[in-house]
Design an enzyme around this catalytic site. Structure first.
Site, PDB file in Angstrom:
ATOM      1  CB  SER A  68     -18.050  -5.395  -5.063  1.00 15.96           C
ATOM      2  OG  SER A  68     -18.963  -4.329  -4.959  1.00 15.96           O
TER       3      SER A  68
ATOM      4  CD  GLN B 131     -16.556   0.528 -14.799  1.00 21.51           C
ATOM      5  OE1 GLN B 131     -17.542   1.160 -15.178  1.00 21.51           O
ATOM      6  NE2 GLN B 131     -16.117   0.614 -13.560  1.00 21.51           N
TER       7      GLN B 131
ATOM      8  N   GLY C 208     -21.266   0.702   1.715  1.00 17.77           N
ATOM      9  CA  GLY C 208     -20.731   1.889   1.035  1.00 17.77           C
ATOM     10  C   GLY C 208     -21.745   2.428   0.023  1.00 17.77           C
ATOM     11  CG  HIS C 209     -22.709   0.155  -3.467  1.00 19.92           C
ATOM     12  ND1 HIS C 209     -22.196  -1.091  -3.229  1.00 19.92           N
ATOM     13  CD2 HIS C 209     -22.061   0.649  -4.555  1.00 19.92           C
ATOM     14  CE1 HIS C 209     -21.275  -1.361  -4.130  1.00 19.92           C
ATOM     15  NE2 HIS C 209     -21.165  -0.335  -4.938  1.00 19.92           N
TER      16      HIS C 209
END
Ligand code: PAF
Length: 283
Positions: free
Chosen positions: A186, A61, A36-37
């Protein structure tokens, strides 16, 4: 490819690229990179002269009971993947470099950050907006790349970029999925074998939403209830939220028309996964 650990060296390297007339693309990540990254890095590579990937597990976060300490980290592996996907610079600072003692300034995108994921993760989007604003200031990219899997994040960051006049383009890249539909994340690394099999319930529920809308469902509340039932039928799954919402305001959609956002957050065992789909409503 060069690695920079300080804000100063990252700024210098980007300035050198700019002085060569190159446009700059930024891919912000928290590392533990997957396909995805890499899709974001490749897209940046195709569109920009100089590609910066930031790798920073942003403490701001994470909530107090979330997985900051356990969050998977493997910088050496990530650097190899970045290089393979065509990055020019990896910016990977330590927390103290980003948040010096006495740090007090935060970016809050009012409203949008409190819905959906913001309900069970208060402060999460404030942390995301703050770190991304810092990254935008450090790198000053022409374009920044984010995945559609984090739809709410893209909405919050678009709003922030417009409101604070960052003058850059936010590019949203489609979610990359495993063969069985599970969105790359992840956090998938936390899933045991049974949980990995159960995790397809998110994608299946999005498919069900598409089918129900295609076969005429136009009542947002009824659709939401059907989707929630579908998740709950999976024994290893526990619903955080199932939303059928307006894609701009994230408020619940009552009568379905135009484009509708179906977004899910589901605990599979102890692992919280998210996914979403933007669905065009016929007619
Ligand atoms: O999507 C992420 O991985 C993070 O929220 C981001 C955008 C890198 C900010 O820390």
């Amino acid at each position: 490819m060069v690695l920079a650990a300080t804000i100063r060296s990252a700024r210098e390297l980007v300035a050198q690229a700019r002085s060569r007339g190159l446009s700059v693309g930024l891919v912000p990540t928290m590392g533990c990179l997957h396909e995805g990254h890499l899709a974001l890095v490749r897209r940046a590579r195709a569109e920009c002269g100089f590609v910066v990937v930031s790798i920073f597990v942003n403490p701001l976060q994470f909530g107090p009971r979330e997985d900051l300490a356990a969050y998977p980290r493997d910088l050496r592996r990530d650097l190899g993947l970045c290089e393979g996907a065509g990055a020019d610079l990896v910016f990977s600072p330590e927390p103290a470099e980003m948040y010096s003692p006495g740090f007090r300034t935060h970016v809050e995108v009012e409203g949008l950050g409190r819905l959906l994921c913001g309900v069970t993760r208060p402060g999460h989007f404030r942390g995301v907006a703050t770190v991304v604003a810092k990254l935008f200031n450090i790198v000053q990219p022409d374009r920044a790349y984010f995945g559609q899997k984090d739809y709410q994040q893209t909405l919050v960051l678009r709003r922030m970029a417009a409101d604070l006049s960052f003058g850059l383009e936010i590019v949203v890249v489609p979610t990359v999925r495993h063969e069985d539909g599970l969105a790359m994340s992840s956090r998938n690394a936390y899933l045991g074998a049974d949980e990995r099999a159960a995790a397809t319930v998110l994608f299946e529920t999005l498919q069900l939403a598409r089918e129900l809308i295609a076969s005429g469902e136009r009542d947002g509340r009824r659709l939401r209830a059907r989707l929630q039932e579908n998740v709950e039928a999976q024994a290893l799954a526990r619903v955080d939220y199932v939303a059928v919402a307006d894609p701009e305001t994230l408020e619940p959609a009552a009568a379905l028309s135009g484009t509708v956002l179906v977004a899910l957050a589901v605990f599979i065992g102890r692992t919280r996964l998210i996914d979403n789909a933007l669905i065009s409503v016929p007619g």
